[in-house]
Design an enzyme around this catalytic site. Sequence first.
Site, PDB file in Angstrom:
ATOM      1  N   SER A   1       0.779  -1.246   0.000  1.00 40.06           N
ATOM      2  CA  SER A   1       0.000   0.000   0.000  1.00 40.06           C
ATOM      3  C   SER A   1       0.806   1.289   0.000  1.00 40.06           C
ATOM      4  CB  SER A   1      -0.953   0.014   1.201  1.00 40.06           C
ATOM      5  OG  SER A   1      -2.054  -0.826   0.964  1.00 40.06           O
TER       6      SER A   1
ATOM      7  N   LYS B   1       0.238   3.924  -2.651  1.00 40.92           N
ATOM      8  CA  LYS B   1      -0.754   5.007  -2.568  1.00 40.92           C
ATOM      9  C   LYS B   1      -0.124   6.387  -2.413  1.00 40.92           C
ATOM     10  CE  LYS B   1      -4.143   1.705  -0.967  1.00 40.92           C
ATOM     11  NZ  LYS B   1      -4.525   0.855   0.145  1.00 40.92           N
TER      12      LYS B   1
ATOM     13  N   SER C   1      -5.916   3.965   3.979  1.00 44.14           N
ATOM     14  CA  SER C   1      -5.469   2.991   2.984  1.00 44.14           C
ATOM     15  C   SER C   1      -6.619   2.385   2.194  1.00 44.14           C
ATOM     16  CB  SER C   1      -4.642   1.873   3.656  1.00 44.14           C
ATOM     17  OG  SER C   1      -3.736   1.308   2.756  1.00 44.14           O
TER      18      SER C   1
ATOM     19  N   LYS D   1       3.376   6.330   5.417  1.00 45.18           N
ATOM     20  CA  LYS D   1       2.403   5.389   4.871  1.00 45.18           C
ATOM     21  C   LYS D   1       2.939   3.984   5.070  1.00 45.18           C
ATOM     22  CE  LYS D   1      -1.305   4.066   2.753  1.00 45.18           C
ATOM     23  NZ  LYS D   1      -1.327   2.910   3.694  1.00 45.18           N
TER      24      LYS D   1
END
Length: 398
Positions: free
Chosen positions: A68, A71, A123, A231
């Site tokens: 993820s 992103k 997320s 993140k």
Amino acid sequence: MKKFYLKYVLIAFVICSFILPKTMEVDAAANMESKNLQLYSEAVVLIDADSGKVLYEKNSKEKLPPASITKIATAIYAIEKGNINDLVTVSENARNVDGTRVYLEAGEQVPLKKLIQGLVINSGNDAGVAIAEHLSGSVEQFTEDFNQFLQQEVGVENTHFSNPHGLHEPDHLTTAEDMAKITQYAIQNQTFRDIFQTSELKWDGESWDTTLINHHEMVRDKEYEGITGGKNGFVQEAGFTLVTTAERENISLIAVTLNSMYSQQSYDDTISLLDYGFEHFETDLVLKNEKFTDGFDHSFLVTQDTSFTKRKGETIEKEVSPSGELIVKGEDHRIITEVELDQVENKEKNEQMKSEIVTNEEVVDQNKEELHLSIIVPTAVTIGLFISLLFYFQIRKI
């Protein structure tokens, strides 16, 4: 014969005794802050967010699935290529995506900025698909546009993303080095930075009212001094991945870890990297229009602000090279960076040169007179000599 060879061996020994210790001293000084960190992640990198200098790396060019943290790239692409005030209509395809979601409903209309927030903070894979379809019409077209952006505008070389969210696909790969570069690019944007550092956000959706809590523990808890954003990611094939930004008085850092077996290991590695960076390095700046002079009294100006990384507390030297570049050197004479310069005229010399080449009427007339004299006098002498010789030969005939 033996004495002959022995003589040259002794000479070689003496030369080496002077050269080798100095070489070893320079090498040791150049690597005095190097440290073999005990890290769990398969690949890591730590960079100075301002200069881009790599401060520590392990397998940083190895292609691995990012999960993820993809992103981060989707978010900055959406901010730069879309209008964050647009209303996005959620499709059935976005509604039904697998994995972590912000529980969008088909037909729901959501501002693009809110989708980016849901994408980064919670997320949301459904937010990622909704963003992709809004910007490019389909996920397939989005990935084509997306990769072109990353290669041509961000400048990555070893990244290919097959979707906007990071769910595993065989060719969805990046490197720790590229993720650091993508993050460095993204945090130049204020809208991205605001979202990236958000700990929690009230979320009012059509079917889900809640408070989004940032999945990155260090961003959420703010227990580590200087955290400015981050993140996290996880899918089985990628392991645990983490991107973290932090800054203190003298330096801003970006740490990336890929493929940790456990979540806590990715955080432990990140703390080790950040501690190392803050302990050993600081960022300095060469300012635009700062003036430098070379050994021939030629003047130069710096063309743009240029950040560089040096050891903490290190004294540096700056000099202009024969080719007209500013060379920044560390205490062991290693080259830290080279900065582009523009040569400028020395005003006093320039005025002096102008005064020397100004041609007023008197100077012009004087130069003309000198020129005439330099031509007429030799010509007259030559003619006189010719007449004298002619007269002489005539007299001899008589």
